[in-house]
Scaffold this active site. Structure first.
Site: not given
Length: 130
Positions: A36, A44, A70
């Protein structure tokens, strides 16, 4: 200070999952699937890429909050595409709607909040030089 960033500004980044991106890279007893933190990092990076053209010399954006799910595994060798779309601006915070998908299905989604910082001043706060 950074230029105005239009709502809807977007970017995508694509990566191929390697062993170093998997849970098993952290511990051999764990499955060889995308971890994850890597998925979030790619999300990002998509936010960064979307906003980069609107930053002035010596500025960048940094993450300030992450709210991400996720939901599906991705194995080694699979391609992951992370997308970021600027959804709104709240004061000095830019809120991006993010998603990630592999070649078969969506694997994650949520929001990432970012703020514009002066790189030099920001690094000074760490007590370390460049």
């Amino acid at each position: 200070m950074a230029k105005d960033v239009p709502i809807g500004t977007r970017a995508e980044v694509t990566q191929i999952v390697e062993h170093k991106h998997t849970l098993s890279a952290l511990g051999p007893e764990l499955p060889p699937v995308l971890a994850t933190p890597w998925m979030i990092g790619w999300m990002e990076y998509a936010c960064y890429q979307a906003q980069k053209p609107f930053c002035d010399q010596g500025e960048t954006t940094v993450g300030t909050a992450i709210h991400v799910d996720h939901r599906a595994p991705t194995g080694i060798g699979q391609k992951v595409t992370a997308e970021a779309v600027l959804e709104r601006v709240d004061g000095r915070f830019f809120i991006y709607r993010v998603s990630a998908r592999n070649e078969q299905q969506p694997i994650g989604s949520g929001t990432v909040h970012r703020a514009v910082v002066n790189i030099g001043k920001f690094v000074e706060k760490t007590g370390k030089s460049g």
